[in-house]
Design an enzyme around this catalytic site. Structure first.
Site, PDB file in Angstrom:
ATOM      1  CE  LYS A 204      33.678  41.841  40.682  1.00  0.00           C
ATOM      2  NZ  LYS A 204      34.421  40.574  40.770  1.00  0.00           N
TER       3      LYS A 204
ATOM      4  N   GLY B 211      47.219  39.388  30.031  1.00  0.00           N
ATOM      5  CA  GLY B 211      46.971  40.209  31.222  1.00  0.00           C
ATOM      6  C   GLY B 211      48.160  40.087  32.149  1.00  0.00           C
TER       7      GLY B 211
ATOM      8  CG  ASN C  12      47.281  40.695  42.212  1.00  0.00           C
ATOM      9  OD1 ASN C  12      48.425  40.419  42.576  1.00  0.00           O
ATOM     10  ND2 ASN C  12      46.219  40.269  42.866  1.00  0.00           N
ATOM     11  CB  ALA C  13      45.241  37.456  38.289  1.00  0.00           C
ATOM     12  N   GLY C  14      47.742  37.974  36.514  1.00  0.00           N
ATOM     13  CA  GLY C  14      48.569  37.517  35.398  1.00  0.00           C
ATOM     14  C   GLY C  14      50.057  37.502  35.720  1.00  0.00           C
TER      15      GLY C  14
HETATM   16  N1  GLU Z   1      37.493  40.219  42.726  1.00  0.00           N
HETATM   17  C1  GLU Z   1      37.818  38.844  43.010  1.00  0.00           C
HETATM   18  C2  GLU Z   1      36.936  37.924  42.205  1.00  0.00           C
HETATM   19  O1  GLU Z   1      36.379  38.304  41.198  1.00  0.00           O
HETATM   20  C3  GLU Z   1      37.831  38.545  44.506  1.00  0.00           C
HETATM   21  C4  GLU Z   1      36.534  38.734  45.204  1.00  0.00           C
HETATM   22  C5  GLU Z   1      36.609  38.617  46.723  1.00  0.00           C
HETATM   23  O2  GLU Z   1      37.659  38.287  47.250  1.00  0.00           O
HETATM   24  O3  GLU Z   1      35.574  38.842  47.342  1.00  0.00           O
HETATM   25  O4  GLU Z   1      36.833  36.758  42.490  1.00  0.00           O
END
Ligand code: GLU
Length: 416
Positions: free
Chosen positions: A102, A214, A217-219
């Site tokens: 990350k 939220g 994008n996801a929400g």
């Molecule tokens: N940021 C997203 C996660 O937390 C996607 C990570 C990715 O596609 O590598 O799962």
């Protein structure tokens, strides 16, 4: 407890239930590599500002490190370490051949111009370039990072190497090596899992009330998908607060309104007179069947877990429920579908993107959906079976699923 300690405590619970090899537990308790970099940026007024960036590479026993980059004013190393370990677990739960990593930069990206944001992205990529690449570590979008930012990242890395290396990051726009289906894959993966939850627990779509915390994008995408699938979305929120509409919310109209006005709290009017503006705390405690947590970590804690009224929680964000809250929710009989399973659709389609980049051969949306659905459904079945076998929560079972694969890979490769 810090967020990293939370993740370690989740791992330890599962490790003790499944009797994980203690050497494997020791290895997984520390990230392989931690980078802290200085990110100089020439601002539009000619001054130089130094931002701080991080990249944590947690474990690559099952494949290259993989995970997003977060641009956020409050991001710190402990948070990035936690998010990296969750990525290792997430990739392993769904059985894709990737490890966990990350990244983050401490920045309020809303205060930057588009050119400053581009320079920041390029500067950060130059700083971490020696440590990343399609077979080393593959970043992706996360909070406040977009497909455009990934396009700049891939371009910068390609310039450094004097060749196109599009697979260095995923989540790119379709025009520059992105994958069909990546944009809403986190939400879509969550929906595929929810379908299985509905079948298992005889939960109908029609009339089932859902609240979505939220509206990023996801929400926003999951709210639209839920609405299209017949669920009744009664509440949504963003960082400024939420709206509750007794008769249901139209997520498409709310999203257009948010883009126009900046926040869903400005959008209660479009739902008619049965709509009201509420706080984020009130939103979490609304009467509903399913609560989607798609904002950020530490939202349901020991302080409010007892007041949650939903019967099901689906974690689209990473770490929205703390370990202390898990204990309270379990006692109350609330079923938590854990992040490392529920939001794994994003990284799964990232994996598809990497595969397509390496082969330079692109799939249709139908092919992506077919493969994504199979992975999400199989992973749910595996986790649900493990929860029965070990008589444990879905979170513990998801960690057990992940740890079994990691244990095998780590032992085969050797400890030294
Ligand atoms: N940021 C997203 C996660 O937390 C996607 C990570 C990715 O596609 O590598 O799962």
């Amino acid at each position: 407890m810090s967020l990293f300690e939370n993740t370690i405590s989740q791992m330890r619970q599962a490790a003790s239930i499944m009797k994980l090899d203690p050497n494997v537990e020791t290895i997984l308790s520390t990230p392989h590599r931690i980078l802290e970099v200085s990110v100089p940026v020439t601002m539009d007024n000619g001054s130089i500002r130094i931002f701080t960036g991080f990249r944590v590479q947690h474990n690559n026993a099952r494949g290259p490190y993989k995970g997003g980059i977060r641009f956020h004013p409050e991001v710190d190393m402990e948070e990035v370490k936690a998010l990296a370990i969750w990525m290792t677990m997430k990739c392993s739960v769904v059985g894709i051949p990737l490890g966990g990593g990350k990244g983050g930069v401490i920045v309020d990206s809303h205060t930057l111009s588009a050119l400053e944001l581009e320079r920041l992205t390029r500067s950060y990529i130059r700083a971490i370039a020696p440590a990343i690449g399609p077979t080393k570590d593959v970043p992706a979008p996360d909070m406040y990072t977009t497909p455009q930012i990934m396009a700049w990242a891939a371009d910068e890395f390609s310039k450094i190497h004097g060749e196109n290396v599009l697979g260095v990051v995923t989540g790119k726009p379709l025009e520059v090596g992105g994958s069909a289906g990546r944009g809403d894959s986190t939400s879509q993966g969550g929906i595929y899992v929810l379908e299985e939850v509905c079948k298992t627990y005889n939960l109908p779509h029609e009339g089932t009330k859902v609240v979505v915390q939220g509206f990023g994008n996801a929400g926003a995408n999951v709210a639209k998908m839920l609405h299209d699938n017949g669920f009744k979305v009664v509440g949504v929120s963003d960082s400024r607060g939420g709206i509750y509409c007794e008769n249901g919310i139209n997520p498409d109209a709310t999203h257009s309104c948010k883009l126009d006005k900046g926040s869903v709290v400005e959008c209660s009017g479009i739902g008619g007179e049965n709509c009201k503006v509420i706080t984020n705390e009130e939103l979490l405690e609304l009467e509903c069947d399913i609560l989607f947590l798609s904002a950020m970590e530490n939202q349901v804690t020991a302080a409010n877990a007892d007041r949650i009224k939903a019967r099901f929680i689906v974690e689209l964000a990473n770490g929205p429920v703390t370990p202390e809250a898990d204990v309270v929710l379990e006692k109350k009989g609330v079923l938590v579908v854990p992040d490392i399973l529920a939001n794994a659709g994003g990284v799964t389609v990232s994996y598809f993107e990497l595969v397509q980049n390496e082969a330079n051969f692109y799939w249709t949306d139908e092919e992506v959906q077919e493969r994504l659905k199979k992975i999400m459904v199989d992973s749910w079945n595996n986790v649900a079976d493990l929860a029965k076998k070990y008589n444990c929560t879905l979170r513990q079972a998801a960690f057990i699923a992940a740890l079994k694969r990691l244990e095998a890979a780590i032992k085969l490769r050797g400890y030294n």
